[in-house]
Design a protein around this motif. Structure first.
Motif, PDB file in Angstrom:
ATOM      1  N   LEU A  43      12.227   1.216   2.164  1.00 10.38           N
ATOM      2  CA  LEU A  43      12.555   2.061   0.943  1.00 10.38           C
ATOM      3  C   LEU A  43      11.073   2.010   0.179  1.00 10.38           C
ATOM      4  O   LEU A  43      10.605   1.094  -0.247  1.00 10.38           O
ATOM      5  CB  LEU A  43      13.610   1.334  -0.018  1.00 10.38           C
ATOM      6  N   VAL A  44      10.684   3.392   0.278  1.00 10.20           N
ATOM      7  CA  VAL A  44       9.477   3.452  -0.571  1.00 10.20           C
ATOM      8  C   VAL A  44       9.517   4.257  -2.105  1.00 10.20           C
ATOM      9  O   VAL A  44      10.351   5.299  -2.130  1.00 10.20           O
ATOM     10  CB  VAL A  44       8.590   4.749   0.275  1.00 10.20           C
ATOM     11  N   MET A  45       9.052   3.408  -2.951  1.00 12.94           N
ATOM     12  CA  MET A  45       9.301   4.045  -4.184  1.00 12.94           C
ATOM     13  C   MET A  45       8.065   4.233  -5.084  1.00 12.94           C
ATOM     14  O   MET A  45       7.045   3.675  -4.905  1.00 12.94           O
ATOM     15  CB  MET A  45       9.742   2.630  -5.134  1.00 12.94           C
ATOM     16  N   GLY A  46       8.050   5.475  -5.808  1.00 20.15           N
ATOM     17  CA  GLY A  46       6.921   5.801  -6.460  1.00 20.15           C
ATOM     18  C   GLY A  46       7.346   7.238  -7.110  1.00 20.15           C
ATOM     19  O   GLY A  46       8.273   7.947  -6.714  1.00 20.15           O
ATOM     20  N   GLU A  47       6.126   7.393  -8.101  1.00 21.18           N
ATOM     21  CA  GLU A  47       6.484   8.623  -8.753  1.00 21.18           C
ATOM     22  C   GLU A  47       6.238   9.789  -7.856  1.00 21.18           C
ATOM     23  O   GLU A  47       5.421   9.828  -6.986  1.00 21.18           O
ATOM     24  CB  GLU A  47       5.615   8.720 -10.280  1.00 21.18           C
ATOM     25  N   SER A  48       6.601  11.302  -8.482  1.00 23.69           N
ATOM     26  CA  SER A  48       6.469  12.473  -7.864  1.00 23.69           C
ATOM     27  C   SER A  48       4.922  12.367  -7.760  1.00 23.69           C
ATOM     28  O   SER A  48       4.288  12.429  -8.644  1.00 23.69           O
ATOM     29  CB  SER A  48       7.045  13.397  -8.656  1.00 23.69           C
ATOM     30  N   GLY A  49       4.411  12.857  -6.400  1.00 23.12           N
ATOM     31  CA  GLY A  49       3.067  13.210  -6.232  1.00 23.12           C
ATOM     32  C   GLY A  49       2.323  11.932  -5.735  1.00 23.12           C
ATOM     33  O   GLY A  49       0.897  11.950  -5.896  1.00 23.12           O
ATOM     34  N   ARG A  81      21.386  -1.102   2.653  1.00 27.68           N
ATOM     35  CA  ARG A  81      21.021  -0.660   4.086  1.00 27.68           C
ATOM     36  C   ARG A  81      19.610  -0.137   4.100  1.00 27.68           C
ATOM     37  O   ARG A  81      18.763  -0.407   5.039  1.00 27.68           O
ATOM     38  CB  ARG A  81      22.035   0.354   4.671  1.00 27.68           C
ATOM     39  N   LEU A  82      19.209   0.634   2.753  1.00 29.84           N
ATOM     40  CA  LEU A  82      17.811   1.195   2.876  1.00 29.84           C
ATOM     41  C   LEU A  82      16.867   0.269   2.316  1.00 29.84           C
ATOM     42  O   LEU A  82      15.576   0.403   2.871  1.00 29.84           O
ATOM     43  CB  LEU A  82      17.958   2.284   2.054  1.00 29.84           C
ATOM     44  N   ASP A  83      17.281  -0.568   1.574  1.00 30.72           N
ATOM     45  CA  ASP A  83      16.155  -1.396   0.825  1.00 30.72           C
ATOM     46  C   ASP A  83      16.023  -2.965   1.331  1.00 30.72           C
ATOM     47  O   ASP A  83      16.198  -3.839   0.922  1.00 30.72           O
ATOM     48  CB  ASP A  83      16.818  -1.770  -0.650  1.00 30.72           C
ATOM     49  N   VAL A  84      16.116  -2.701   2.831  1.00 33.09           N
ATOM     50  CA  VAL A  84      15.550  -4.135   3.683  1.00 33.09           C
ATOM     51  C   VAL A  84      14.303  -4.424   3.379  1.00 33.09           C
ATOM     52  O   VAL A  84      13.891  -5.506   3.120  1.00 33.09           O
ATOM     53  CB  VAL A  84      15.946  -3.645   5.267  1.00 33.09           C
ATOM     54  N   LEU A  85      13.227  -3.383   3.394  1.00 29.86           N
ATOM     55  CA  LEU A  85      11.834  -3.659   3.140  1.00 29.86           C
ATOM     56  C   LEU A  85      11.348  -2.657   1.964  1.00 29.86           C
ATOM     57  O   LEU A  85      12.010  -1.539   2.105  1.00 29.86           O
ATOM     58  CB  LEU A  85      10.989  -3.506   4.295  1.00 29.86           C
ATOM     59  N   ARG A  86      10.438  -3.031   1.055  1.00 31.49           N
ATOM     60  CA  ARG A  86      10.180  -2.161  -0.002  1.00 31.49           C
ATOM     61  C   ARG A  86       8.889  -2.181  -0.080  1.00 31.49           C
ATOM     62  O   ARG A  86       8.046  -2.923   0.001  1.00 31.49           O
ATOM     63  CB  ARG A  86      11.001  -2.617  -1.024  1.00 31.49           C
ATOM     64  N   LEU A  87       8.222  -0.753  -0.442  1.00 31.99           N
ATOM     65  CA  LEU A  87       6.974  -0.603  -0.778  1.00 31.99           C
ATOM     66  C   LEU A  87       7.002   0.204  -2.185  1.00 31.99           C
ATOM     67  O   LEU A  87       7.615   1.169  -2.424  1.00 31.99           O
ATOM     68  CB  LEU A  87       6.199   0.245   0.335  1.00 31.99           C
ATOM     69  N   ASP A  88       6.141  -0.341  -3.142  1.00 30.21           N
ATOM     70  CA  ASP A  88       6.125   0.521  -4.470  1.00 30.21           C
ATOM     71  C   ASP A  88       4.679   1.037  -4.579  1.00 30.21           C
ATOM     72  O   ASP A  88       3.574   0.352  -4.244  1.00 30.21           O
ATOM     73  CB  ASP A  88       6.027  -0.581  -5.461  1.00 30.21           C
ATOM     74  N   ILE A  89       4.595   2.260  -4.767  1.00 28.24           N
ATOM     75  CA  ILE A  89       3.187   2.995  -4.850  1.00 28.24           C
ATOM     76  C   ILE A  89       2.778   3.025  -6.262  1.00 28.24           C
ATOM     77  O   ILE A  89       3.777   3.476  -7.033  1.00 28.24           O
ATOM     78  CB  ILE A  89       3.392   4.528  -4.137  1.00 28.24           C
ATOM     79  N   PRO A  90       1.538   2.765  -6.488  1.00 23.75           N
ATOM     80  CA  PRO A  90       1.273   2.623  -7.977  1.00 23.75           C
ATOM     81  C   PRO A  90       0.994   4.317  -8.300  1.00 23.75           C
ATOM     82  O   PRO A  90       0.473   4.959  -7.604  1.00 23.75           O
ATOM     83  CB  PRO A  90       0.083   1.718  -8.028  1.00 23.75           C
TER      84      PRO A  90
END
Length: 463
Positions: free
Chosen positions: A185-191, A320-329
């Motif tokens: 699951l990749v989390m981050g603001e738009s753009g 199911r989706l949040d097995v591994l997570r990456l947060d983009i600053p």
């Protein structure tokens, strides 16, 4: 104190660049004549008739071109040029002046490393043309090498450029998670570059040779999205004239990137959950399920846990989706990375539009660092594009930037907190830039607003 190559790169970015030339000839009259002429036609030039004096000059400052007599006392001009280059710490193009008109002499000079040569006696205008051509060719070669370096660095960093600690940590995490096969699951603001991260994970993983397929779940109507995801068979609905695989089957053996997964309807969330659990898909209208082998990378700019709390997102799907997570600053939290990215994008955008920008005004740097970048890297790309198209010279000024960047909100707290402590001339220059930005770069409108004529405005801009 002599400037380093990095200092020179920054100088070329922040001021009008004038190449410096060193002329060395054991005849002081010729050395002086050539040096003074090059000064008159716009170069920074020094001259010397003694190799030792030339070496001292090279220790004091950086030269961008050497004009050397072919035969100096006891050694050749090219041998002296090599000593000068060692002192400078970089290769500098050399133009050789020679009284020998034989082809053998010319060939020997070129083989020894000369960029060009001119035969004595010569017209000074001819030397000027040769010097300009050699400098232009050298600058082009340096720019190509810089672009090759940028491409290599882009490849090495998965295209995720940045020197901020958060980006270094992100790249390391991609290298660690890439070989794993769990959902991400990749989390981050738009753009911020969520798809770029997904492609980096794919390239770093075991499925790199397989397909990489991306779909934006928020850009397709929900009535069509089921077919786009899982496929359909011919005749499943009106207009289904052929079988369609769907992105899950297209990505079989590779990676599927589900962007804006938080926009899925409850029905599609349920269908996606079943695919992730059973590793099978049932195309719309089909009687049987088809096995798929896909790594799913999902992305969203929404808080999915908040969606679980308010009942709009399934908790079991989130598990199911949040097995591994990456947060983009976000870009606003990455410090000077905005300048690094701007300077990376600028030459690429210039090349695409057939333009050359060699210098960046200091105010541009200040404005870029001050802006909050709500649209992140995507907004920065747009700013670079618009600035390049607005720039009609070789120096990028503040008024070439979009108004959203060039005219930030006035600082709160009045004069004591926000007023810049600069000279009156600098304050005038900044105000002119502010007005130009406000009127979209129109010099006539800016002159009218400032209460001066266009001639006066042009004169002030050239200061």
């Amino acid at each position: 104190m002599r400037r380093t190559r990095c200092d020179m790169h920054r100088a070329m970015q922040n001021e009008t660049f004038t190449p410096a030339v060193l002329v060395v000839d054991d005849d002081p009259d010729i050395a002086r004549l050539v040096g003074n002429y090059l000064k008159r036609v716009g170069f920074e030039a020094e001259w010397a008739s003694d190799p030792l004096v030339a070496l001292e000059a090279a220790k004091r400052r950086t030269f961008h071109l050497l004009v050397m007599d072919y035969q100096l006392s006891g050694q050749t001009g090219l041998e002296v040029a090599q000593q000068l280059q060692r002192v400078q710490g970089q290769r500098v193009p050399v133009v050789v002046m020679t009284a020998h008109t034989s082809v053998e002499t010319a060939v020997a000079a070129l083989r020894a490393g000369a960029a060009d040569f001119v035969t004595k006696p010569f017209e000074l205008s001819l030397l000027q043309m040769i010097v300009k051509r050699v400098l232009d060719h050298h600058q082009t070669s340096q720019e190509l090498e810089r672009l090759r370096t940028e491409i290599r660095r882009t490849n090495e960093t998965h295209g995720l450029l940045g020197e901020h600690a958060s980006m270094t940590a992100l790249r390391r995490l991609i290298d660690r998670l890439g070989p794993a096969d769990g959902a991400v699951l990749v989390m981050g603001e738009s753009g911020t570059g969520k798809e770029l991260v997904a492609r980096a994970l794919h390239a770093a993983g075991k499925r790199a040779k397989g397909p990489m397929v991306a779909i934006n779940c928020g850009a397709i109507p929900s009535t069509l999205l089921e077919s786009e995801l899982f496929g359909h068979v011919r005749g499943a609905f009106t207009g289904a004239s052929d079988d369609r695989l769907g992105v899950f089957r297209e990505a079989d053996g590779g990676t599927l990137f589900l962007d804006e997964v938080g926009e899925l309807t409850p029905a599609l969330q349920t269908a996606l959950l079943r695919v992730l659990q059973e590793r099978t898909v049932r195309p719309v209208g089909a009687n049987r399920e088809v096995k798929v082998d896909v790594r799913v990378v999902a992305a969203t700019n929404r808080d999915l846990q908040a969606g679980v709390d308010d009942g709009t997102f399934r908790q079991d799907l989130l598990f199911r989706l949040d097995v591994l997570r990456l947060d983009i600053p976000p870009l606003r939290e990455r410090g000077d990375d905005v300048l690094l990215l701007f300077r990376h994008l600028l030459p690429l955008t210039c090349a695409r539009h057939g333009k050359t920008i060699q210098a960046i005004a200091p105010e541009v740097t200040e404005l870029l660092l001050r802006h909050t970048w709500p649209g992140n890297v995507r907004e920065l790309q747009n700013v670079v594009e618009r600035a390049v198209l607005a720039c009609d010279g070789q120096r990028l000024e503040a008024w070439h930037l979009p108004q959203s960047v060039a005219s930030p909100p006035a600082p709160k707290g009045g004069i004591k907190e926000g007023w810049p402590l600069v000279t009156l001339a600098e304050l005038e220059r900044r105000h002119i830039g502010h007005v130009l930005a406000a009127v979209g770069g129109s010099k006539q409108r800016a002159a009218d607003m400032l209460g001066i004529d266009r001639v006066t405005l042009y004169r002030k801009l050239k200061k």
